[in-house]
Design an enzyme around this catalytic site. Structure first.
Site, PDB file in Angstrom:
ATOM      1  N   TYR A   1       0.845  -1.190   0.000  1.00  0.00           N
ATOM      2  CA  TYR A   1       0.000   0.000   0.000  1.00  0.00           C
ATOM      3  C   TYR A   1       0.884   1.245   0.000  1.00  0.00           C
ATOM      4  O   TYR A   1       0.553   2.241  -0.645  1.00  0.00           O
ATOM      5  CB  TYR A   1      -0.917  -0.011   1.221  1.00  0.00           C
ATOM      6  CG  TYR A   1      -1.924  -1.131   1.178  1.00  0.00           C
ATOM      7  CD1 TYR A   1      -3.119  -0.974   0.487  1.00  0.00           C
ATOM      8  CD2 TYR A   1      -1.673  -2.356   1.795  1.00  0.00           C
ATOM      9  CE1 TYR A   1      -4.038  -2.014   0.419  1.00  0.00           C
ATOM     10  CE2 TYR A   1      -2.588  -3.390   1.742  1.00  0.00           C
ATOM     11  CZ  TYR A   1      -3.766  -3.222   1.044  1.00  0.00           C
ATOM     12  OH  TYR A   1      -4.666  -4.248   0.974  1.00  0.00           O
TER      13      TYR A   1
ATOM     14  N   ARG B   1      -3.591   4.423   4.134  1.00  0.00           N
ATOM     15  CA  ARG B   1      -4.988   4.225   4.538  1.00  0.00           C
ATOM     16  C   ARG B   1      -5.909   4.728   3.450  1.00  0.00           C
ATOM     17  O   ARG B   1      -6.973   4.168   3.207  1.00  0.00           O
ATOM     18  CB  ARG B   1      -5.269   4.958   5.844  1.00  0.00           C
ATOM     19  CG  ARG B   1      -4.275   4.683   6.944  1.00  0.00           C
ATOM     20  CD  ARG B   1      -4.582   3.594   7.942  1.00  0.00           C
ATOM     21  NE  ARG B   1      -5.886   3.398   8.448  1.00  0.00           N
ATOM     22  CZ  ARG B   1      -6.250   3.678   9.680  1.00  0.00           C
ATOM     23  NH1 ARG B   1      -5.445   4.298  10.474  1.00  0.00           N
ATOM     24  NH2 ARG B   1      -7.427   3.327  10.117  1.00  0.00           N
TER      25      ARG B   1
ATOM     26  N   SER C   1       3.163  -3.806   4.061  1.00  0.00           N
ATOM     27  CA  SER C   1       4.627  -3.741   3.985  1.00  0.00           C
ATOM     28  C   SER C   1       5.267  -4.771   4.904  1.00  0.00           C
ATOM     29  O   SER C   1       6.434  -5.094   4.758  1.00  0.00           O
ATOM     30  CB  SER C   1       5.097  -2.348   4.366  1.00  0.00           C
ATOM     31  OG  SER C   1       4.770  -2.079   5.699  1.00  0.00           O
TER      32      SER C   1
ATOM     33  N   GLU D   1      -2.176 -17.163  -8.496  1.00  0.00           N
ATOM     34  CA  GLU D   1      -1.233 -16.474  -9.382  1.00  0.00           C
ATOM     35  C   GLU D   1       0.204 -16.911  -9.131  1.00  0.00           C
ATOM     36  O   GLU D   1       1.140 -16.363  -9.693  1.00  0.00           O
ATOM     37  CB  GLU D   1      -1.366 -14.958  -9.205  1.00  0.00           C
ATOM     38  CG  GLU D   1      -2.739 -14.459  -9.654  1.00  0.00           C
ATOM     39  CD  GLU D   1      -2.757 -12.947  -9.784  1.00  0.00           C
ATOM     40  OE1 GLU D   1      -1.775 -12.301  -9.429  1.00  0.00           O
ATOM     41  OE2 GLU D   1      -3.780 -12.429 -10.242  1.00  0.00           O
TER      42      GLU D   1
END
Length: 99
Positions: free
Chosen positions: A22, A36, A59, A80
């Site tokens: 993110y 966020r 992370s 995947e």
DNA sequence: CGGCTGGCGTCGT
DNA sequence: TACGACGCCAGCC
């Protein structure tokens, strides 16, 4: 272009079999500490399926959350080729995609 | 390893 | 239009 549009576009650059965080995604679109915010936008995700938001993890290497269920996200990742274990990426460092 | 705080955009009131 | 709450975190203690 809206922030979310940029986010989705950036996310599409992440190839199958690889993941991103993110934080990385946030910086990729111009945000310093908007992890966020990313999550919020991902949660809205007006283009599910089209946008592989399941390729985004924390992370710390943990899977993180998912609008349709964390287990679904985990399954998609495994599908995947990304191995997971107890809600966390097994080979995180190896599969992380840097923009 | 668990818990608390910081920081950012979007949504709802 | 303005303000406060919320969310698929991150980082420090």
């Amino acid at each position: 272009m809206n922030l979310e549009q940029k986010i989705y576009k950036k996310l599409l650059e992440v190839p199958k079999g690889q993941i991103t965080t993110y934080g990385e995604l946030a910086k990729a679109v111009g945000l310093k500490n908007g992890q966020r915010a990313i999550g919020k936008i991902m949660n809205k995700n007006p283009y599910p399926v089209i946008v592989p938001c399941h390729r985004v993890v924390m992370s710390t290497g943990k899977i993180g959350g998912y609008a349709y269920g964390e287990h679904i996200k985990t399954k998609l990742l495994n599908d995947e080729g990304i191995k997971t274990e107890n809600g966390k990426i097994k080979d995180f460092e190896k599969n992380v995609f840097r923009f």
